[in-house]
Write a protein that holds these residues in place. Structure first.
Motif, PDB file in Angstrom:
ATOM      1  N   ARG A 143       0.637  -0.685  -0.513  1.00 33.70           N
ATOM      2  CA  ARG A 143       0.038   0.280   0.252  1.00 33.70           C
ATOM      3  C   ARG A 143       0.514   1.304  -0.231  1.00 33.70           C
ATOM      4  O   ARG A 143       0.281   2.327  -0.462  1.00 33.70           O
ATOM      5  N   ALA A 144       1.949   1.174   0.518  1.00 35.20           N
ATOM      6  CA  ALA A 144       3.286   2.229  -0.086  1.00 35.20           C
ATOM      7  C   ALA A 144       3.256   3.143  -0.899  1.00 35.20           C
ATOM      8  O   ALA A 144       3.453   1.647  -1.350  1.00 35.20           O
ATOM      9  N   ALA A 145       2.947   3.625  -1.207  1.00 32.25           N
ATOM     10  CA  ALA A 145       4.211   4.516  -2.664  1.00 32.25           C
ATOM     11  C   ALA A 145       5.087   4.456  -2.940  1.00 32.25           C
ATOM     12  O   ALA A 145       5.165   4.117  -4.285  1.00 32.25           O
ATOM     13  N   GLN A 146       5.774   4.522  -1.818  1.00 29.58           N
ATOM     14  CA  GLN A 146       7.452   3.942  -2.341  1.00 29.58           C
ATOM     15  C   GLN A 146       7.538   2.525  -2.636  1.00 29.58           C
ATOM     16  O   GLN A 146       8.795   2.450  -3.185  1.00 29.58           O
ATOM     17  N   SER A 147       6.471   1.246  -2.383  1.00 27.78           N
ATOM     18  CA  SER A 147       7.059   0.087  -3.085  1.00 27.78           C
ATOM     19  C   SER A 147       6.734   0.432  -3.999  1.00 27.78           C
ATOM     20  O   SER A 147       7.480  -1.290  -4.769  1.00 27.78           O
ATOM     21  N   TRP A 148       6.160   1.114  -4.813  1.00 26.19           N
ATOM     22  CA  TRP A 148       5.911   0.681  -6.872  1.00 26.19           C
ATOM     23  C   TRP A 148       7.029   1.819  -6.741  1.00 26.19           C
ATOM     24  O   TRP A 148       7.456   2.986  -6.950  1.00 26.19           O
ATOM     25  N   GLN A 149       6.816   1.298  -8.557  1.00 29.46           N
ATOM     26  CA  GLN A 149       8.587   1.840  -9.168  1.00 29.46           C
ATOM     27  C   GLN A 149       7.261   1.774 -10.810  1.00 29.46           C
ATOM     28  O   GLN A 149       6.038   0.851 -11.003  1.00 29.46           O
ATOM     29  N   ASN A 150       7.432   2.690 -12.056  1.00 28.92           N
ATOM     30  CA  ASN A 150       7.292   2.726 -13.384  1.00 28.92           C
ATOM     31  C   ASN A 150       8.262   2.394 -13.899  1.00 28.92           C
ATOM     32  O   ASN A 150       9.659   2.074 -13.936  1.00 28.92           O
ATOM     33  N   GLN A 151       7.823   0.762 -14.830  1.00 32.28           N
ATOM     34  CA  GLN A 151       8.516   0.291 -15.762  1.00 32.28           C
ATOM     35  C   GLN A 151       7.998  -0.338 -16.787  1.00 32.28           C
ATOM     36  O   GLN A 151       7.016  -0.177 -16.780  1.00 32.28           O
ATOM     37  N   ALA A 152       8.676   0.206 -16.966  1.00 34.54           N
ATOM     38  CA  ALA A 152       7.959   0.389 -19.134  1.00 34.54           C
ATOM     39  C   ALA A 152       6.547   1.160 -18.968  1.00 34.54           C
ATOM     40  O   ALA A 152       6.199   0.629 -19.959  1.00 34.54           O
ATOM     41  N   ASP A 153       6.720   2.641 -18.914  1.00 36.94           N
ATOM     42  CA  ASP A 153       5.041   2.341 -18.152  1.00 36.94           C
ATOM     43  C   ASP A 153       4.028   1.855 -18.110  1.00 36.94           C
ATOM     44  O   ASP A 153       3.024   2.132 -18.034  1.00 36.94           O
ATOM     45  N   ARG A 154       4.565   0.928 -16.847  1.00 32.45           N
ATOM     46  CA  ARG A 154       3.453   0.601 -15.997  1.00 32.45           C
ATOM     47  C   ARG A 154       4.089   0.499 -14.818  1.00 32.45           C
ATOM     48  O   ARG A 154       4.594   0.055 -14.123  1.00 32.45           O
ATOM     49  N   GLU A 155       3.297   0.495 -13.639  1.00 34.86           N
ATOM     50  CA  GLU A 155       2.936   0.444 -12.106  1.00 34.86           C
ATOM     51  C   GLU A 155       3.047  -0.755 -11.857  1.00 34.86           C
ATOM     52  O   GLU A 155       2.169  -1.153 -12.350  1.00 34.86           O
ATOM     53  N   VAL A 156       4.775  -0.957 -11.171  1.00 34.41           N
ATOM     54  CA  VAL A 156       4.734  -2.419 -10.703  1.00 34.41           C
ATOM     55  C   VAL A 156       5.219  -2.265  -9.094  1.00 34.41           C
ATOM     56  O   VAL A 156       6.105  -1.143  -8.430  1.00 34.41           O
ATOM     57  N   CYS A 157       4.816  -3.406  -8.687  1.00 33.78           N
ATOM     58  CA  CYS A 157       5.859  -3.196  -6.861  1.00 33.78           C
ATOM     59  C   CYS A 157       6.202  -4.295  -6.538  1.00 33.78           C
ATOM     60  O   CYS A 157       5.589  -5.406  -6.755  1.00 33.78           O
ATOM     61  N   PRO A 158       7.659  -5.074  -7.397  1.00 37.55           N
ATOM     62  CA  PRO A 158       8.272  -5.911  -7.319  1.00 37.55           C
ATOM     63  C   PRO A 158       8.154  -5.875  -5.702  1.00 37.55           C
ATOM     64  O   PRO A 158       8.798  -5.847  -4.781  1.00 37.55           O
ATOM     65  N   LEU A 159       8.231  -7.342  -5.006  1.00 41.67           N
ATOM     66  CA  LEU A 159       8.267  -8.693  -4.882  1.00 41.67           C
ATOM     67  C   LEU A 159       9.082  -9.420  -3.926  1.00 41.67           C
ATOM     68  O   LEU A 159       9.681  -9.485  -2.889  1.00 41.67           O
ATOM     69  N   PHE A 160       9.558  -9.970  -5.010  1.00 36.57           N
ATOM     70  CA  PHE A 160      10.684 -10.787  -5.299  1.00 36.57           C
ATOM     71  C   PHE A 160      11.644 -11.627  -6.396  1.00 36.57           C
ATOM     72  O   PHE A 160      10.485 -11.633  -7.756  1.00 36.57           O
ATOM     73  N   SER A 161      12.653 -11.293  -6.649  1.00 36.53           N
ATOM     74  CA  SER A 161      12.762 -11.768  -7.574  1.00 36.53           C
ATOM     75  C   SER A 161      14.323 -12.516  -7.594  1.00 36.53           C
ATOM     76  O   SER A 161      15.089 -12.141  -7.022  1.00 36.53           O
ATOM     77  N   ASN A 162      14.350 -13.774  -8.967  1.00 31.42           N
ATOM     78  CA  ASN A 162      15.995 -14.492  -9.091  1.00 31.42           C
ATOM     79  C   ASN A 162      15.807 -15.046 -10.256  1.00 31.42           C
ATOM     80  O   ASN A 162      15.016 -14.983 -10.880  1.00 31.42           O
ATOM     81  N   GLU A 163      16.644 -15.968 -10.439  1.00 33.04           N
ATOM     82  CA  GLU A 163      16.832 -16.248 -11.745  1.00 33.04           C
ATOM     83  C   GLU A 163      15.154 -17.573 -11.609  1.00 33.04           C
ATOM     84  O   GLU A 163      15.551 -17.989 -13.086  1.00 33.04           O
TER      85      GLU A 163
END
Length: 222
Positions: free
Chosen positions: A124-144
């Protein structure tokens, strides 16, 4: 127990198809979306806690992933309102409960053994979201092995621009259309590897939980 255990097939579960099944603990029910195993299983579920319900302390081999959908979910004295995302790594333990009641999306035994860091994100926090390729995305987890996020789509925007190795999505708000069929909030979809240009947002600001991964593969040590 095998529920939607053929990961080579597309699976969709919509809210009107939910079948709530009692858990071993009173006051806690779940909708089994997919499952390989008995009570201790590789599983994806929607879990509903009645007010003042709880589980005794237990361990999670293979880890546990949680997205709080409504109410407040608690564990070990910490309280997580709707929108919180949690990852408890393999071998962790906790004592979950809910004072007011809660509904959570849960994935069990689907983390690699080398994943050892817990994750806590307030989506819900605004700082958790970012713009990626003109889309709003909230990254949660990433690995290979996986990329997990929340995604907000504009009206008519296609979810996937490229083929995927496999994907899983849960509609959190709004509505998506897939090949002419409409899917409302609470709809869950699991997709094998392929191209899916026909999955588009039917309302502006549609929000989805999205995991891109080879979902039928059991986690292995890196």
């Amino acid at each position: 127990m095998l529920i939607n255990a053929d990961f080579s097939r597309r699976v969709v579960v919509v809210p009107r198809q939910y079948e709530w099944v009692a858990s071993p603990q009173g006051g806690v029910e779940r909708v089994m979306l997919d499952r390989v195993g008995m009570e201790k299983a590789r599983a994806t579920s929607i879990v509903r806690y009645a007010p003042e319900s709880s589980f005794p302390r237990h361990q999670h081999p293979g880890g546990e992933e949680i997205l709080v959908l409504s109410g407040t979910f608690s564990e070990d004295g910490m309280h997580y309102a709707a929108g919180w995302y949690l990852r408890n790594p393999s071998g962790s333990n906790h004592q979950p409960s809910s004072g007011e009641g809660a509904v959570i999306f849960v994935k069990l035994q689907q983390m690699r053994p080398d994943e050892q860091d817990p994750v806590r994100i307030d989506t819900r926090a605004a700082q958790s979201w970012q713009n990626q390729a003109d889309r709003e995305v909230c990254p949660l987890f990433s690995n290979e092995a996986e990329q997990t996020s929340l995604q907000r789509l504009a009206l008519g925007e296609a979810l996937f621009a490229e083929p995927v190795d496999g994907a899983e999505l849960l509609v959190l708000s709004g509505n998506v259309v897939a090949d002419g069929e409409s899917y409302e909030r609470g709809s869950w979809m699991r997709l094998p590897a392929g191209q899916y240009p026909g999955i588009v947002a039917a309302t502006h600001g549609t929000t989805l939980y999205l995991k891109i991964a080879r979902l039928g593969e059991m986690p292995e040590e890196a």
